[in-house]
Design a protein around this motif. Structure first.
Motif, mmCIF file in Angstrom:
data_model
loop_
_atom_site.group_PDB
_atom_site.id
_atom_site.type_symbol
_atom_site.label_atom_id
_atom_site.label_comp_id
_atom_site.label_asym_id
_atom_site.label_seq_id
_atom_site.Cartn_x
_atom_site.Cartn_y
_atom_site.Cartn_z
ATOM 1 N N HIS A 1 15.133 -6.066 -1.712
ATOM 2 C CA HIS A 1 14.406 -5.416 -0.614
ATOM 3 C C HIS A 1 13.280 -4.583 -1.195
ATOM 4 O O HIS A 1 13.512 -3.709 -2.044
ATOM 5 C CB HIS A 1 15.345 -4.520 0.193
ATOM 6 C CG HIS A 1 14.630 -3.668 1.209
ATOM 7 N ND1 HIS A 1 14.296 -4.139 2.455
ATOM 8 C CD2 HIS A 1 14.173 -2.389 1.140
ATOM 9 C CE1 HIS A 1 13.666 -3.180 3.118
ATOM 10 N NE2 HIS A 1 13.570 -2.119 2.347
ATOM 11 N N VAL A 2 12.051 -4.840 -0.764
ATOM 12 C CA VAL A 2 10.888 -4.081 -1.201
ATOM 13 C C VAL A 2 10.357 -3.317 0.010
ATOM 14 O O VAL A 2 10.096 -3.901 1.059
ATOM 15 C CB VAL A 2 9.789 -4.995 -1.774
ATOM 16 C CG1 VAL A 2 8.631 -4.171 -2.311
ATOM 17 C CG2 VAL A 2 10.356 -5.883 -2.867
ATOM 18 N N ARG B 1 5.721 -0.267 -0.384
ATOM 19 C CA ARG B 1 5.777 -0.773 -1.756
ATOM 20 C C ARG B 1 6.047 0.326 -2.790
ATOM 21 O O ARG B 1 5.785 0.137 -3.973
ATOM 22 C CB ARG B 1 4.492 -1.518 -2.132
ATOM 23 C CG ARG B 1 4.066 -2.577 -1.118
ATOM 24 C CD ARG B 1 5.061 -3.704 -0.966
ATOM 25 N NE ARG B 1 4.569 -4.743 -0.090
ATOM 26 C CZ ARG B 1 5.049 -5.006 1.119
ATOM 27 N NH1 ARG B 1 6.077 -4.289 1.597
ATOM 28 N NH2 ARG B 1 4.570 -5.974 1.858
ATOM 29 N N ALA C 1 12.081 -0.280 -4.348
ATOM 30 C CA ALA C 1 12.778 -1.537 -4.058
ATOM 31 C C ALA C 1 14.246 -1.385 -4.415
ATOM 32 O O ALA C 1 14.622 -0.576 -5.272
ATOM 33 C CB ALA C 1 12.159 -2.694 -4.837
ATOM 34 N N LEU D 1 4.489 -7.265 -4.919
ATOM 35 C CA LEU D 1 5.526 -6.682 -5.761
ATOM 36 C C LEU D 1 4.932 -5.905 -6.924
ATOM 37 O O LEU D 1 5.549 -4.975 -7.448
ATOM 38 C CB LEU D 1 6.437 -7.791 -6.295
ATOM 39 C CG LEU D 1 7.189 -8.590 -5.223
ATOM 40 C CD1 LEU D 1 7.881 -9.787 -5.848
ATOM 41 C CD2 LEU D 1 8.177 -7.722 -4.491
ATOM 42 N N LEU E 1 12.812 0.852 -8.852
ATOM 43 C CA LEU E 1 13.578 -0.360 -8.564
ATOM 44 C C LEU E 1 15.035 -0.073 -8.905
ATOM 45 O O LEU E 1 15.388 0.129 -10.060
ATOM 46 C CB LEU E 1 13.058 -1.539 -9.400
ATOM 47 C CG LEU E 1 13.925 -2.804 -9.416
ATOM 48 C CD1 LEU E 1 14.116 -3.354 -8.007
ATOM 49 C CD2 LEU E 1 13.307 -3.867 -10.317
#
Length: 584
Positions: free
Chosen positions: A193-194, A198, A201, A388, A396
Motif C-alpha cells: 500500500h502506497v 506518496r 508505504a 513509487l 516503507l
C-alpha cells in the motif's frame, strides 16, 4: 536476443556501451568506431531517418547508416549524438569547468525514475527499463485480472499492488527445490500500500498457511472463454493460486475478501526472479546473528555480514527451519529483512547511475515478471515506478497480518486471523494511515481538521439532525435514529430516507452556527474530525434548521465508532526498509 547476446568482440559488455548524455539526462548507446550500430533502438533520442525504417532485432547491423561525428579519436566518451545535418557547436569559453555540476544535476533525473525500485525486487527491475521499450515489452508476460482489480492504479489516489512469489520450480536449477510438481502456489504474498501523498508505504505480508475462505473465481481460459472456479471454505491462503486452475486474479479476490482492500494490480515472480535480479544488481548484503546451515534450503553461512546473489540468495529467502521458531512466520521475517536490504541496494547511487546494472535489471526483471492485463507494458511499469520513486525507504514499513495458532489443530500447522488485532491493521491501510511517523502528513491533518472537534458541545437535547442513508446497509438510517433518540437523548432527529448519491465515508454537514451541535454528535457517534464538513444547514420537517448526517459505506452499525485508528498499535511487529536487521 538478450543484452549478453548482443555483445561485440573483445569481451565488451553491451551494457557498458550505454553512456549518460549530460545535456539530455538520458542514456545513449555509444559503440566503438569499428563496431556496427546496435539493432536495439536507443531511448527517446531523435532517430536517424534511414535507421528508423528497420525496426526490431532482425535488422542487419550493416544496414544502419553511419552518424556524423561518430569518430572522436583520443576521447574516453564518444561525442554527443546529433541529428543528421546539425552543425557542430563550439563549447563556449569558460564552461568546461562547470560540466561536472551539470552532470550531477541531470543524474538526478535518473534517480527519479530509477527510485521506483523500492516496491519489490521484480517491480524494481521492471521500472528500471525504459532504455529500450520495444525490446523489453516483448519480455513481459501478462494474464487477465478477470475483473478482480480496481482497473489499475491511478496517479492521484493511494496505490495497492499485490505482489506474489510462487513456489513453481520451473527454470534451470530449480527442480531440486521442494515439490517439483507444484502448480505454483502463492508461497510469498505481500500487499503493498502506497499512500495517496506518496509520503509512506506499508508492505503487508500474508502468511501462506493462513486459513481463509477462497471465493468463487471467474477465470479467463486460454481459448478466451470464462470458467468459474468454485471457492473453498477454510482453505490455506496459498491455494488461492495454482490449485484447481486458479490464477492470480483469484488470489486478488481472496485478498479483497480477507482485508476489504481491493488491489489495483498484481505482479507474480517465480524462483528465477530472486536469482537473476540479485545477480544483476551485484548481490545483496544480509546479516546473520548466528551460524546457519539449513539442509532444506541449502543455506550454509557463518554468523556475520555477507553479500549474496543467485542460488545463495534464493536459499536465504527459502530458509525457515534454522531461524526464529522454524516456521513460515519466521521465514516471512527473513524475507522482509532481505527485501529491505534489496531496497537499499537498488536505491543506492551505485545501482541507479550504472548503465550496466540498470540494463541487466531491466532484462532480468521483465523476463521474471507476470503482470495483470492492466499493467502489461514498460510504459505502464515506468509510470508506476515514478509514483513509487517519490517514497523514502525510511517510511516503507514491513509488517505481517496478525495471526494466532489454529485452535482446531492439535499439531499446529496453520494459523487464523487474530480477530483483536488484524481488523485494526486492515483499517489503517484502508484509511491510508501510515505505520511510520510521517511528520508532514500529521502536521497537515492536525492543523486543518482536528480543530473542528475543539470547542464547546451543545447538549444532546439541542442537537437537530436529519439522517440519510448514503451507502450503508438497508435500515441503517432508522436504526441510528432509534439509537440516538432512545439511548443518547437526541430527540430532535429524524429519518430523511436515502441520500441522492452514495458516499464512501460517513459525513456530517453543518452551518457555522451549528458547530457546537456537530461536536456533540461527533462525540456521541465517534465521528472523526475529517467526517465533519462545514457547509450549510437544511430545514427539517418542523421548519427548523438542522444538520445533515449521511451514513456512508463505512458505517458499521448504530453505536459503533467511526473514528479510524490514527497510528499502528504499539504491539504490532513491524520494521522499516532503512534499518539493518540480523537474522537469528
Amino acid at each position: 536476443m538478450d543484452a549478453q547476446g548482443r555483445g561485440r568482440g573483445e569481451n565488451i559488455d553491451p551494457a557498458d556501451q550505454w553512456v549518460l548524455n549530460p545535456t539530455t539526462g538520458e542514456y545513449e548507446l555509444r559503440l566503438s568506431p569499428s563496431a556496427p550500430q546496435s539493432p536495439i533502438p536507443a531511448p527517446r533520442g531523435p532517430r536517424n531517418p534511414g535507421a528508423g525504417k528497420t525496426r526490431g532485432r532482425s535488422a542487419s547491423p550493416d544496414q544502419a547508416p553511419e552518424r556524423p561525428g561518430r569518430e572522436a579519436p583520443g576521447r574516453d566518451v564518444p561525442p554527443q549524438r546529433r541529428r543528421r545535418g546539425a552543425q557542430e557547436e563550439e563549447s563556449p569559453a569558460g564552461r568546461r569547468g562547470r560540466r561536472p555540476a551539470k552532470k550531477n544535476q541531470k543524474a538526478r533525473k535518473v534517480l527519479l525514475w530509477g527510485s521506483g525500485t523500492v516496491a519489490f525486487l521484480v517491480l524494481a527491475a521492471g521500472v528500471g527499463g525504459y532504455l529500450y521499450l520495444e525490446h523489453l515489452n516483448d519480455n513481459i508476460t501478462s494474464v487477465s485480472d478477470d475483473g478482480a482489480s480496481t482497473g489499475g492504479f491511478k496517479k492521484d489516489q493511494a496505490i495497492n499492488i499485490l505482489l506474489i512469489g510462487t513456489d513453481k520450480r520451473t527454470g534451470a536449477g530449480n527442480e531440486g527445490y521442494g515439490d517439483k510438481g507444484s502448480a505454483g502456489h502463492a508461497d510469498t504474498t505481500i500487499l503493498l500500500h502506497v499512500s495517496k501523498d506518496r509520503s509512506n508505504a506499508t508492505a503487508l505480508s500474508i502468511p501462506r498457511d493462513l486459513i481463509v475462505d477462497i471465493p468463487d473465481c471467474p477465470t479467463q481460459q486460454e481459448d478466451g472463454s470464462e470458467k468459474v472456479i468454485p471457492g473453498s471454505v477454510g482453505a490455506r491462503f496459498n491455494t488461492s493460486l495454482g490449485q484447481n486452475g486458479r490464477t492470480p486474479s483469484c488470489t486478488m479476490r481472496t485478498v479483497t475478501e480477507l482485508t476489504g482492500i481491493k488491489p489495483d494490480n498484481f505482479m507474480v515472480a517465480d524462483f528465477n526472479a530472486v536469482k537473476t535480479l540479485t545477480t544483476a544488481v551485484g548481490g545483496v548484503e544480509v546479516c546473520l546473528g548466528k551460524d546457519i546451515n539449513d539442509p532444506d534450503s541449502h543455506l550454509n553461512l557463518p554468523k556475520g555480514t555477507h553479500r549474496i546473489e543467485g542460488e545463495e540468495a534464493l536459499a536465504f529467502v527459502r530458509t525457515r527451519h534454522s531461524v526464529g521458531l522454524g516456521g513460515d512466520l519466521s521465514r516471512i521475517e527473513l524475507q522482509q529483512q532481505f527485501l529491505s536490504s534489496l531496497m537499499r541496494e537498488l536505491k543506492s547511487n551505485d545501482t541507479l547511475t550504472s548503465p550496466s546494472k540498470m540494463i541487466k535489471l531491466a532484462e532480468a526483471g521483465t523476463k521474471a515478471l507476470t503482470v495483470d492485463s492492466q499493467l502489461n507494458s514498460i510504459n505502464k511499469l515506468k509510470d508506476l515506478g515514478l509514483e513509487l520513486g517519490k517514497l523514502n525507504v525510511k517510511n516503507l514499513t514491513f509488517t505481517t497480518i496478525p495471526v494466532v495458532d489454529n485452535p482446531a489443530e492439535t499439531v499446529k500447522a496453520t494459523v487464523v486471523l487474530d480477530k483483536a488485532k488484524a481488523p485494526q491493521v486492515f483499517d489503517l491501510i484502508r484509511n491510508d494511515v501510515s505505520f511510520t511517523e510521517v511528520k508532514q502528513k500529521q502536521k497537515k491533518e492536525k492543523a486543518a481538521v482536528a480543530a473542528r472537534l475543539k470547542g464547546e458541545k451543545a447538549p444532546a437535547s439541542e442537537v437537530r439532525v436529519r439522517i440519510l442513508n448514503g451507502g450503508a446497509p438497508a435500515g441503517s438510517a432508522q436504526s441510528t435514529l432509534s439509537w440516538l433518540q432512545v439511548d443518547e437523548g437526541v430527540g430532535k432527529s429524524e429519518n430523511a430516507g436515502n441520500a441522492p448519491a452514495e458516499l464512501a465515508k460517513t459525513t456530517l454537514e453543518y452551518a457555522p452556527d451549528q458547530a457546537d451541535q456537530a461536536r456533540r454528535l461527533a462525540d456521541i457517534m465517534g465521528l472523526s474530525a475529517s467526517a465533519l464538513k462545514p457547509g450549510e444547514s437544511v430545514t427539517n420537517s418542523q421548519g427548523l434548521p438542522a444538520m445533515t448526517l449521511t451514513l456512508g459505506k463505512d458505517f458499521k452499525g448504530a453505536g459503533v465508532s467511526l473514528t479510524p485508528p490514527d497510528k499502528a498499535p504499539d504491539d504490532i511487529k513491524k520494521s522499516t526498509a532503512d534499518k539493518v536487521v540480523c537474522a537469528e
